[in-house]
Design a protein around this motif. Structure first.
Motif: not given
Length: 283
Positions: A178-179, A192-195, A197-198, A206-207
């Protein structure tokens, strides 16, 4: 991984010379042997370089050390413009070793730990320090000051190298991809939402996990990568502050300047003035 380490608790690196090289298509690195270590970094273009029997295509994002008393040469001419920073230095206790994060020889007892070659360091952090070193060189600064800045470069690389080795030994934490994805896409319109979802995560999960693991929020991580990119562009290009803001992901130039000052303590214009002087060579 080939590493160079020094276990002296008070290492005393000494800068011999430093500068920025610029080469045009058709140039080829000469064959030579030098008596000092050389660091090559902040590459723009590709440098075909053979050190001993090993060939490298040294490109952007690369950190390379040329050891003393070892023949190195270009193995072909370059086909595009080339630019890189170089630093010659001496450190008698610096010794090569093949190592991993599990080897005692590369643990915290090693005060200096440098990769012979790496494409995984955060070069923007290193660039900030090398810019200062090159500026002081240009002004013929005190040798003790130059040595101190060189030590900062080596300690920054050491810190990052230990982190990389630690990551390798843990076979990568689940959030490291992720990083890495954030680093690659930070200059674009990511959220944040895009990450989430991916990578198929719940946003709240995730946050929370990202902050627990890295001690920083995802928004702060995006901002950090953007600011590091902005610093490099301010020093390495003549682009306007407004255009640099847009390149690193900020459509509102006033907001970009506000974020930059909050992050660094000074304005983009002042940062550029501080680090703009460079020493160039082409031979």
């Amino acid at each position: 991984m080939t590493l160079f380490y020094d276990q002296d608790s008070h290492p005393q690196p000494e800068l011999v010379s430093a500068g920025t090289f610029i080469g045009d298509p058709g140039w080829q690195h000469s064959r030579r042997i030098i008596s000092t270590f050389e660091i090559i970094c902040n590459i723009q273009g590709l440098l075909p370089l053979q050190i001993g029997d090993t060939r490298y295509m040294v490109g952007p994002g690369t950190f390379l050390i040329v050891p003393p008393e070892l023949e190195h040469k270009g193995f072909r001419t370059i086909t595009e413009s080339l630019k890189f920073d170089w630093m010659h230095f001496s450190l008698p206790g610096l010794t090569p070793v093949e190592g991993t994060g599990d080897d005692p020889i590369v643990d915290e007892t090693s005060s200096i730990l440098l990769p012979a070659y790496s494409e995984n360091l955060l070069m923007d952090r290193i660039t900030v320090i090398t810019n200062q070193l090159l500026d002081v060189c240009q002004m013929h600064g005190d040798q003790r000051y130059l040595n101190a800045i060189l030590a900062c470069v080596l300690y920054e690389v050491t810190m990052q190298t230990r982190q990389l080795l630690h990551t390798q030994s843990m076979n990568l934490h689940e959030l490291q991809p992720v990083r890495d994805w954030i680093r690659i896409h930070a200059l674009g319109p990511i959220s944040l939402g895009q990450i989430a979802d991916y990578f198929n995560y719940n946003k709240s999960y995730l946050s929370r996990k990202y902050r627990q693991k890295f001690g920083i929020t995802i928004s702060q991580e995006i901002e950090r990568f953007r600011m590091e990119a902005a610093k490099s562009l301010l020093v390495e290009t003549d682009d306007t502050v407004e255009s640099i803001g847009a390149i690193v992901g900020y459509k509102d130039d006033k907001y970009f300047m506000k974020v930059f000052k909050r992050s660094t303590g000074i304005s983009p214009t002042r940062y550029r003035r501080t680090f703009h002087q460079r020493h160039f060579n082409s031979h």
